[in-house]
Scaffold this motif. Structure first.
Motif, PDB file in Angstrom:
ATOM      1  N   ALA A  78       0.995  -1.185   0.000  1.00  0.00           N
ATOM      2  CA  ALA A  78       0.072   0.045  -0.031  1.00  0.00           C
ATOM      3  C   ALA A  78       0.883   1.142  -0.043  1.00  0.00           C
ATOM      4  O   ALA A  78       0.499   2.255  -0.705  1.00  0.00           O
ATOM      5  N   THR A 114       0.606   3.581  -3.227  1.00  0.00           N
ATOM      6  CA  THR A 114       0.171   5.080  -2.982  1.00  0.00           C
ATOM      7  C   THR A 114       1.220   6.056  -3.558  1.00  0.00           C
ATOM      8  O   THR A 114       1.173   7.025  -4.119  1.00  0.00           O
ATOM      9  N   GLY A 133      -5.138  -3.721   1.694  1.00  0.00           N
ATOM     10  CA  GLY A 133      -5.302  -2.405   1.809  1.00  0.00           C
ATOM     11  C   GLY A 133      -5.580  -1.499   0.538  1.00  0.00           C
ATOM     12  O   GLY A 133      -5.613  -0.127   0.507  1.00  0.00           O
ATOM     13  N   HIS A 134      -6.437  -2.109  -0.233  1.00  0.00           N
ATOM     14  CA  HIS A 134      -6.826  -1.669  -1.511  1.00  0.00           C
ATOM     15  C   HIS A 134      -7.805  -0.265  -1.389  1.00  0.00           C
ATOM     16  O   HIS A 134      -7.668   0.762  -2.057  1.00  0.00           O
ATOM     17  N   GLN A 168      -7.592   2.015   1.076  1.00  0.00           N
ATOM     18  CA  GLN A 168      -6.568   3.110   1.455  1.00  0.00           C
ATOM     19  C   GLN A 168      -5.797   3.585   0.145  1.00  0.00           C
ATOM     20  O   GLN A 168      -5.783   4.766   0.200  1.00  0.00           O
ATOM     21  N   ILE A 169      -5.244   2.824  -0.600  1.00  0.00           N
ATOM     22  CA  ILE A 169      -4.822   2.980  -1.840  1.00  0.00           C
ATOM     23  C   ILE A 169      -5.586   3.913  -2.732  1.00  0.00           C
ATOM     24  O   ILE A 169      -5.137   4.701  -3.113  1.00  0.00           O
TER      25      ILE A 169
END
Length: 171
Positions: free
Chosen positions: A60, A64, A88-89, A91-92
Motif C-alpha cells: 500500500a 500510494t 489495503g486497497h 486506503q490505496i
C-alpha cells in the motif's frame, strides 16, 4: 472489493490511457517480491521496490507513492488479482485517487498486459532468486530498458514515446 466485471468499457478497448494492471513477481521461498505496474494503452512499465516485504502495508505504501504521484491523465484505474497484498486497497484508492478493480479468482488472463510484462521481467529477475537484493535504482534501470523497447502493437514506438505522446496531448 469491486470486480473486473464492473470496470468501464473504456478500459477493455485500451482507447483511454491511465488504466493500469498490477501484480507481484515473487522471489525464492515467497520471501521477496517486486511490484509490477503496466499502463494498458502505452505498455509503460513501473516497478515497485518492496524492501520491507510484500504484505499489505508495504505494498500500500509503495503503490500510494508511485500511483499517487502520476498526473491525472494517466491515473484512472488499477486492475489486480485477489492476493492478500491488496487488502489495503481501500486506503490505496483514496490516497492515490484511483479506482481499483479485482480479477476473478485464478484468471490471470484478465491482466494480460501485466502477465506478458512479468514474463519479460523474469529475464532480469529469475524465479527462485532473492528479489530483495535488487535496489530501487536497479529496478528503475530494468523498467527504463523495457520502456525503451519498440513494440509492434504501438506502431514500433516505445512505451516511453507512447506515454510522452499521451502526456503531451493532455497538457
Amino acid at each position: 472489493m469491486v470486480m473486473i466485471s464492473e470496470r468501464p468499457a473504456e478500459v477493455a478497448d485500451r482507447a483511454v490511457p491511465g488504466h493500469w494492471e498490477g501484480d507481484l513477481i515473487i522471489g525464492a521461498g515467497n520471501k521477496s517480491a517486486i511490484g509490477t505496474l503496466v499502463e494498458r494503452s502505452t505498455r509503460f512499465v513501473m516497478l515497485l521496490h518492496l524492501p520491507d516485504g510484500h504484505g499489505p502495508e508495504p505494498v500500500a505504501a509503495a503503490m500510494t507513492q508511485v500511483m499517487g504521484g502520476l498526473p491525472d491523465a494517466i491515473r484512472r484505474s488499477l486492475t489486480w488479482d485477489q492476493g492478500r497484498e491488496m487488502t489495503g486497497h481501500a486506503q490505496i484508492a483514496v490516497s492515490a485517487d484511483l479506482d481499483i478493480y479485482f480479477c476473478d479468482p485464478h484468471s490471470p488472463w484478465q491482466r494480460g498486459s501485466n502477465e506478458n510484462t512479468n514474463g519479460l521481467l523474469r529475464q532480469y529477475f529469475p524465479k527462485s532468486t532473492n528479489l530483495a537484493v535488487h535496489s530501487r535504482e536497479q529496478l528503475q534501470a530494468v523498467a527504463d530498458e523495457l520502456n525503451a523497447r519498440p513494440r509492434k502493437t504501438l506502431g514500433w514506438k516505445t512505451p516511453a514515446q507512447a506515454l510522452y505522446d499521451v502526456l503531451a496531448h493532455a497538457a
